[in-house]
Motif scaffolding. Sequence first.
Motif, PDB file in Angstrom:
ATOM      1  N   ALA A  30      91.890  83.253 -28.463  1.00  0.00           N
ATOM      2  CA  ALA A  30      93.215  82.622 -28.434  1.00  0.00           C
ATOM      3  C   ALA A  30      93.936  82.811 -29.764  1.00  0.00           C
ATOM      4  O   ALA A  30      95.128  83.142 -29.798  1.00  0.00           O
ATOM      5  N   ALA A  31      93.215  82.634 -30.872  1.00  0.00           N
ATOM      6  CA  ALA A  31      93.823  82.816 -32.200  1.00  0.00           C
ATOM      7  C   ALA A  31      94.196  84.277 -32.432  1.00  0.00           C
ATOM      8  O   ALA A  31      95.260  84.575 -32.989  1.00  0.00           O
ATOM      9  N   LYS A  32      93.341  85.193 -31.987  1.00  0.00           N
ATOM     10  CA  LYS A  32      93.633  86.624 -32.151  1.00  0.00           C
ATOM     11  C   LYS A  32      94.838  87.021 -31.309  1.00  0.00           C
ATOM     12  O   LYS A  32      95.694  87.786 -31.756  1.00  0.00           O
ATOM     13  N   TYR A  33      94.947  86.490 -30.088  1.00  0.00           N
ATOM     14  CA  TYR A  33      96.120  86.780 -29.257  1.00  0.00           C
ATOM     15  C   TYR A  33      97.389  86.263 -29.922  1.00  0.00           C
ATOM     16  O   TYR A  33      98.422  86.938 -29.910  1.00  0.00           O
ATOM     17  N   ALA A  34      97.341  85.080 -30.518  1.00  0.00           N
ATOM     18  CA  ALA A  34      98.507  84.534 -31.212  1.00  0.00           C
ATOM     19  C   ALA A  34      98.901  85.437 -32.375  1.00  0.00           C
ATOM     20  O   ALA A  34     100.089  85.730 -32.579  1.00  0.00           O
ATOM     21  N   ALA A  35      97.913  85.907 -33.139  1.00  0.00           N
ATOM     22  CA  ALA A  35      98.184  86.812 -34.267  1.00  0.00           C
ATOM     23  C   ALA A  35      98.746  88.143 -33.768  1.00  0.00           C
ATOM     24  O   ALA A  35      99.637  88.729 -34.395  1.00  0.00           O
ATOM     25  N   THR A  36      98.252  88.608 -32.641  1.00  0.00           N
ATOM     26  CA  THR A  36      98.738  89.860 -32.058  1.00  0.00           C
ATOM     27  C   THR A  36     100.215  89.745 -31.702  1.00  0.00           C
ATOM     28  O   THR A  36     101.027  90.600 -32.074  1.00  0.00           O
ATOM     29  N   LEU A  37     100.572  88.682 -31.003  1.00  0.00           N
ATOM     30  CA  LEU A  37     101.983  88.494 -30.630  1.00  0.00           C
ATOM     31  C   LEU A  37     102.864  88.297 -31.857  1.00  0.00           C
ATOM     32  O   LEU A  37     103.993  88.799 -31.905  1.00  0.00           O
ATOM     33  N   GLN A  38     102.344  87.595 -32.849  1.00  0.00           N
ATOM     34  CA  GLN A  38     103.127  87.365 -34.072  1.00  0.00           C
ATOM     35  C   GLN A  38     103.370  88.668 -34.836  1.00  0.00           C
ATOM     36  O   GLN A  38     104.413  88.830 -35.474  1.00  0.00           O
ATOM     37  N   THR A  57      94.154  88.286 -19.740  1.00  0.00           N
ATOM     38  CA  THR A  57      94.450  87.173 -20.652  1.00  0.00           C
ATOM     39  C   THR A  57      95.529  87.537 -21.672  1.00  0.00           C
ATOM     40  O   THR A  57      96.428  86.728 -21.924  1.00  0.00           O
ATOM     41  N   LEU A  58      95.468  88.726 -22.244  1.00  0.00           N
ATOM     42  CA  LEU A  58      96.529  89.157 -23.156  1.00  0.00           C
ATOM     43  C   LEU A  58      97.781  89.523 -22.359  1.00  0.00           C
ATOM     44  O   LEU A  58      98.900  89.226 -22.786  1.00  0.00           O
ATOM     45  N   THR A  59      97.606  90.124 -21.204  1.00  0.00           N
ATOM     46  CA  THR A  59      98.740  90.497 -20.353  1.00  0.00           C
ATOM     47  C   THR A  59      99.615  89.284 -20.056  1.00  0.00           C
ATOM     48  O   THR A  59     100.848  89.359 -20.119  1.00  0.00           O
ATOM     49  N   GLU A  60      98.969  88.180 -19.742  1.00  0.00           N
ATOM     50  CA  GLU A  60      99.693  86.947 -19.437  1.00  0.00           C
ATOM     51  C   GLU A  60     100.557  86.521 -20.622  1.00  0.00           C
ATOM     52  O   GLU A  60     101.705  86.092 -20.449  1.00  0.00           O
ATOM     53  N   ARG A  61     100.048  86.676 -21.820  1.00  0.00           N
ATOM     54  CA  ARG A  61     100.811  86.321 -23.018  1.00  0.00           C
ATOM     55  C   ARG A  61     101.912  87.344 -23.305  1.00  0.00           C
ATOM     56  O   ARG A  61     102.998  86.989 -23.749  1.00  0.00           O
ATOM     57  N   LEU A  62     101.629  88.621 -23.062  1.00  0.00           N
ATOM     58  CA  LEU A  62     102.650  89.659 -23.260  1.00  0.00           C
ATOM     59  C   LEU A  62     103.856  89.429 -22.356  1.00  0.00           C
ATOM     60  O   LEU A  62     104.980  89.789 -22.719  1.00  0.00           O
ATOM     61  N   ALA A  63     103.642  88.843 -21.195  1.00  0.00           N
ATOM     62  CA  ALA A  63     104.736  88.597 -20.253  1.00  0.00           C
ATOM     63  C   ALA A  63     105.829  87.735 -20.864  1.00  0.00           C
ATOM     64  O   ALA A  63     106.989  87.822 -20.453  1.00  0.00           O
ATOM     65  N   THR A  64     105.495  86.915 -21.872  1.00  0.00           N
ATOM     66  CA  THR A  64     106.505  86.077 -22.518  1.00  0.00           C
ATOM     67  C   THR A  64     107.422  86.889 -23.428  1.00  0.00           C
ATOM     68  O   THR A  64     108.478  86.397 -23.821  1.00  0.00           O
ATOM     69  N   ARG A  65     107.020  88.129 -23.750  1.00  0.00           N
ATOM     70  CA  ARG A  65     107.781  88.964 -24.680  1.00  0.00           C
ATOM     71  C   ARG A  65     108.294  90.262 -24.052  1.00  0.00           C
ATOM     72  O   ARG A  65     108.960  91.044 -24.724  1.00  0.00           O
ATOM     73  N   CYS A  66     107.935  90.508 -22.787  1.00  0.00           N
ATOM     74  CA  CYS A  66     108.258  91.788 -22.153  1.00  0.00           C
ATOM     75  C   CYS A  66     108.895  91.569 -20.786  1.00  0.00           C
ATOM     76  O   CYS A  66     108.477  90.686 -20.033  1.00  0.00           O
ATOM     77  N   GLY A  91     107.435  90.769 -13.017  1.00  0.00           N
ATOM     78  CA  GLY A  91     107.459  91.952 -13.873  1.00  0.00           C
ATOM     79  C   GLY A  91     106.104  92.476 -14.290  1.00  0.00           C
ATOM     80  O   GLY A  91     106.028  93.411 -15.086  1.00  0.00           O
ATOM     81  N   LEU A  92     105.015  91.912 -13.777  1.00  0.00           N
ATOM     82  CA  LEU A  92     103.679  92.392 -14.129  1.00  0.00           C
ATOM     83  C   LEU A  92     103.077  93.144 -12.957  1.00  0.00           C
ATOM     84  O   LEU A  92     103.204  92.733 -11.813  1.00  0.00           O
ATOM     85  N   ARG A  93     102.413  94.234 -13.269  1.00  0.00           N
ATOM     86  CA  ARG A  93     101.643  94.930 -12.246  1.00  0.00           C
ATOM     87  C   ARG A  93     100.395  95.510 -12.885  1.00  0.00           C
ATOM     88  O   ARG A  93     100.344  95.731 -14.102  1.00  0.00           O
ATOM     89  N   PHE A  94      99.394  95.721 -12.059  1.00  0.00           N
ATOM     90  CA  PHE A  94      98.098  96.178 -12.534  1.00  0.00           C
ATOM     91  C   PHE A  94      97.651  97.367 -11.704  1.00  0.00           C
ATOM     92  O   PHE A  94      97.826  97.378 -10.486  1.00  0.00           O
TER      93      PHE A  94
END
Length: 191
Positions: A30-38, A57-66, A91-94
């Motif tokens: 979770a902390a690494k994902y936050a640092a990644t988005l930052q 898990t990261l994809t879900e967070r990327l959706a807030t920025r993409c 907007g997400l697909r796999f």
Amino acid sequence: MTGSTPPSHFDRLYRASGDPWQLSTSAYEAAKYAATLQALPRARYAAALEVGCSIGTLTERLATRCDAVLGVDFVEGALVTARARCAHLPGLRFERRAIPAEWPKGRFDLIMLSEVLYFLSVEDLHAIAQHCGSALMPGGTVMLVNWRGPNDGTMAGDAAALTLLQALPAGWRCQNAALLPQYRIDLAEGP
């Protein structure tokens, strides 16, 4: 994927555990994902490609920025979980793809390579660098996130990151955004 970690290795991991790296429960992740988005240089991206999306898990967070995210992985079981996790997000697909051989068509302004490079051979890292060169939109970002500790891949995370960065086409701007004992984050932008 000559010399890369074979898909059967990951199939075994996902059969043993639906979340083999505790991506959805680990405070470290979770902390690494936050640092990644930052570390992303732009507030918003139109089209992202996430290579090795695992359970999303990261994809879900990327959706807030993409506006759109294509997550690819070659383990269908992981993709089933990713699709369920992110079903509520537009907007997400796999897609199931073996990268670099099955690189998707299209152009992206963000290409995310998080925790996947050290499972690949030098040849495959060079192929990915060439794909990034042709698939990245002007002004876009390639982001690398690599674990720096021992792993069950083909090389250390630092070596994988540096190999890919050095293989990018001439004229790319590369910078390290984070260098911690556990992981590193690197950014590359085309000319």
